[in-house]
Design an enzyme around this catalytic site. Structure first.
Site, PDB file in Angstrom:
ATOM      1  N   ASN A 152       0.823  -1.197   0.000  1.00 45.54           N
ATOM      2  CA  ASN A 152       0.000   0.000   0.000  1.00 45.54           C
ATOM      3  C   ASN A 152       0.861   1.253   0.000  1.00 45.54           C
ATOM      4  O   ASN A 152       0.890   2.007  -0.973  1.00 45.54           O
ATOM      5  CB  ASN A 152      -0.940  -0.014   1.209  1.00 45.54           C
ATOM      6  CG  ASN A 152      -2.023   1.040   1.098  1.00 45.54           C
ATOM      7  OD1 ASN A 152      -2.072   1.777   0.127  1.00 45.54           O
ATOM      8  ND2 ASN A 152      -2.876   1.123   2.098  1.00 45.54           N
ATOM      9  N   ASP A 153       1.624   1.449   1.076  1.00 41.47           N
ATOM     10  CA  ASP A 153       2.378   2.691   1.203  1.00 41.47           C
ATOM     11  C   ASP A 153       3.388   2.885   0.073  1.00 41.47           C
ATOM     12  O   ASP A 153       3.622   4.010  -0.364  1.00 41.47           O
ATOM     13  CB  ASP A 153       3.107   2.723   2.554  1.00 41.47           C
ATOM     14  CG  ASP A 153       2.113   2.697   3.711  1.00 41.47           C
ATOM     15  OD1 ASP A 153       1.016   3.264   3.543  1.00 41.47           O
ATOM     16  OD2 ASP A 153       2.430   2.123   4.758  1.00 41.47           O
ATOM     17  N   VAL A 154       3.979   1.764  -0.411  1.00 50.00           N
ATOM     18  CA  VAL A 154       5.034   1.899  -1.424  1.00 50.00           C
ATOM     19  C   VAL A 154       4.486   2.243  -2.803  1.00 50.00           C
ATOM     20  O   VAL A 154       5.256   2.472  -3.730  1.00 50.00           O
ATOM     21  CB  VAL A 154       5.910   0.625  -1.520  1.00 50.00           C
ATOM     22  CG1 VAL A 154       6.659   0.382  -0.228  1.00 50.00           C
ATOM     23  CG2 VAL A 154       5.076  -0.586  -1.900  1.00 50.00           C
ATOM     24  N   VAL A 155       3.135   2.274  -2.953  1.00 45.52           N
ATOM     25  CA  VAL A 155       2.545   2.685  -4.230  1.00 45.52           C
ATOM     26  C   VAL A 155       1.645   3.909  -4.038  1.00 45.52           C
ATOM     27  O   VAL A 155       0.917   4.287  -4.942  1.00 45.52           O
ATOM     28  CB  VAL A 155       1.732   1.542  -4.888  1.00 45.52           C
ATOM     29  CG1 VAL A 155       2.631   0.365  -5.203  1.00 45.52           C
ATOM     30  CG2 VAL A 155       0.585   1.102  -4.003  1.00 45.52           C
ATOM     31  N   ALA A 179       1.720   2.622   7.386  1.00 44.46           N
ATOM     32  CA  ALA A 179       2.009   4.000   7.785  1.00 44.46           C
ATOM     33  C   ALA A 179       0.729   4.713   8.214  1.00 44.46           C
ATOM     34  O   ALA A 179       0.771   5.817   8.736  1.00 44.46           O
ATOM     35  CB  ALA A 179       2.689   4.758   6.651  1.00 44.46           C
TER      36      ALA A 179
END
Lengths: 106, 457
Positions: free
Chosen positions: B383-386, B424
């Site tokens: 999630n956070d990395v995209v 996050a």
């Protein structure tokens, strides 16, 4: 060893520590961290010295606890790092045999 | 038992120290990494054998028993642990190392009158205890024994300041008078400080904290070397402290964060706190069959794995899906974000385990330009990395972190457990975009269903 010599060694070790890991790729961050983690398990040497000189039962008990903890850090650290790296290694072997087979096919 | 000549002891310790340096250097390159680790283990073996021969000591059977016990617990756990649980195991080993250093220092207090040695003792006690408690909290977070969200309460900075102040006062008294009771109190204060240090750290930043605590333990071990007058402990501890610091900074840089920001962000008021609220905006949810059609008739698919894949143990199913698609002539690659998962390189290890070929794992810099020409980006448990918020919203806690540009793909499919925000704790606007569809469920189950549907096409 006297204080100045110890300080000299410490400062040199700081620079060696900075230098040896300065160019590591992000893929290896985890194994490197894990390997460094195993290395500080060498506190086992300190725990053994303290336990070997202990005379009171309470001191001995605490020192032996320190030996157990330090051994867990040292042994577990190296084993888990080896397992992580084994996966990288296995993958490379697969890739290599795959390439070799392709080459054979040609 | 005869005692080894001090010169021989020094030479053997030197050999061990050289082994450790070679180990760290070997671990910095993929080709030599495994050998490097073995060289490190050899150094440790030399050092342990040497210490038994070089100091006149008693209790040897008990010490050997303790070493056996420690190995008997740690080695099988290290050998059997699942790849997903590796980060918490490293945290645990790090913590017990710090604890051992603190105990050694505590016991040496009675053996010295020098204030300088007492200073080193105080340092070891405090840093070792911080590392132990911090690692314990990290372990609990990663093992999900407690919430992975930042734990903050009003007055946390004040409590932290009081604890640190008390620790300093305590430390001064220990250095002056060497009171064992106060040293015990210092140990307790160190434990509290360690817990307070890690509690406010948000889940996504935990890997960096493990690395930082690793460096802390290194420093504690170095200080304990000063206490015992043992050069090997000084060198090995300092090496780990220094390399750990560099590594921590490299990891933080890969996430576009500063180490200080990670540690104190939550103190300053909710930078990593994010929102717990689940948005009411509509999303397009999809069925496994729909996803299979999208994937099966695409020309180019990029799979983006994240922690969800690791938790669900879905790496083998993901590898099978990639193979099934390739068999249909689809061009499939895996896009690896440097900090996807709970440790940098976590995804590489995981997918390597599932025998995904090395050439299919693409690093962020190489794959990002290819999303423009990609038909479907399949995001599995990431999630956070995209999250485009890292590029667009300057107020976001992940602002500045480099991301995988999945938003540029023609279609984006998310396999997610729920609409809860990622680690996050920030909402991902990409989920609400028209080209995005979602398939809810455990990553492994969803992948298996999609795989079944692809095979049935």
């Amino acid at each position: 060893m006297d204080g100045m010599a110890l300080l000299t060694v410490t400062v040199l070790a700081v620079f060696v520590g900075f230098e040896v890991v300065s160019k590591v790729s992000s893929t290896l961050h985890t194994p490197l961290m894990s390997g460094a983690n195993a290395i500080h398990g060498i506190i086992l040497v300190g725990a053994i010295i303290v336990a070997g000189q202990a005379t009171e039962p309470l001191v001995l008990a605490v020192a032996l606890l320190a030996v157990v903890l330090a051994t867990a850090n040292l042994v577990g650290g190296f084993v888990v790092t080896d397992r992580m790296l084994h996966m990288f290694h296995a993958r490379k072997d697969v890739a290599r045999t795959g390439a070799a087979q392709k080459a054979d096919g040609k | 038992m005869s005692v080894l000549d001090p010169a021989w002891t020094s030479l053997l310790y030197l050999a061990a120290a050289v082994c450790f340096i070679l180990a760290l250097r070997g671990l910095s390159s993929p080709r030599t990494a495994r050998r490097g680790n073995l060289v490190g283990a050899l150094g440790a073996l030399i050092a342990v054998v040497t210490v038994f021969m070089s100091v006149r000591m008693g209790n040897i059977p008990l010490i050997l028993g303790a070493i056996t016990a420690g190995s008997a617990v740690a080695a099988p756990v290290a050998r059997r642990v699942k790849m997903t649980q590796m980060p918490q195991l490293v945290a645990l080993f790090n913590g017990v190392g710090g604890g051992a250093a603190a105990l050694v220092a505590l016991l040496e207090l009675g053996h010295t009158d020098s204030p300088w040695v007492r200073l080193a003792i105080v340092f070891t006690l405090l840093v070792g205890a911080v590392s132990f408690a911090g690692s314990a909290v990290t372990f609990a977070k990663l093992q999900e024994l407690m919430t992975t969200r930042p734990v903050v309460f009003p007055g946390l900075p004040v409590v932290m300041a009081v604890v640190l102040l008390a620790a300093v006062v305590c430390a001064v008294f220990v250095v002056e008078a060497g009171s064992p009771a106060l040293a015990g109190l210092l140990l307790l204060l160190g434990l509290v400080a360690g817990a307070l240090l890690v509690l406010p750290v948000g889940g996504a930043d935990v890997p960096i904290v493990i690395s930082l605590l690793n460096a802390f333990t290194g420093l504690a071990v170095a200080a304990s070397g000063v206490v015992l007058g043992n050069v090997l402990l000084v060198v090995a501890g300092t090496l780990v402290g220094a390399s750990g610091t560099i590594l921590t900074r490299a990891m933080a840089a890969a996430m576009g964060r500063s180490v200080a920001g990670i540690l104190f962000g939550a103190f300053r008021g909710g930078s990593t706190a994010g929102s717990t609220a689940v948005s009411e905006r509509p999303v397009r949810s999809s069925s496994p069959e729909d996803v299979a059609v999208l994937l099966g008739y695409a020309q180019r698919v990029i799979i983006v794995p994240g922690y969800g894949l690791a938790v669900a143990q879905g790496q083998h199913t993901a590898a099978e899906l990639a193979q099934a698609l390739q068999a249909r002539g689809v061009d499939v690659d895996f896009a690896i974000h440097p900090v996807a998962g709970r440790m940098p390189g976590h995804m590489n290890v995981l997918l390597a385990e599932a025998n995904v070929p090395y050439e299919s794992l693409k690093e962020m810099g190489d794959i990002n330009p290819e999303f423009k020409t990609t038909d479907v980006a399949l995001v599995v448990g990431a999630n956070d990395v995209v999250n485009p918020a890292a590029k667009t919203s300057s107020g976001s806690p992940i602002y500045g972190m480099p991301i995988l540009e999945v938003a540029q793909a023609r279609q984006v499919v998310f396999l997610k457990r729920s609409m809860r925000p990622g680690f996050a704790g920030i909402e991902n606007d990409l989920l609400y975009e028209p080209q995005t569809s979602l398939l809810f469920g455990d990553a492994k189950d969803s992948l298996a269903q999609v795989l079944g549907a692809v095979k049935a096409l």
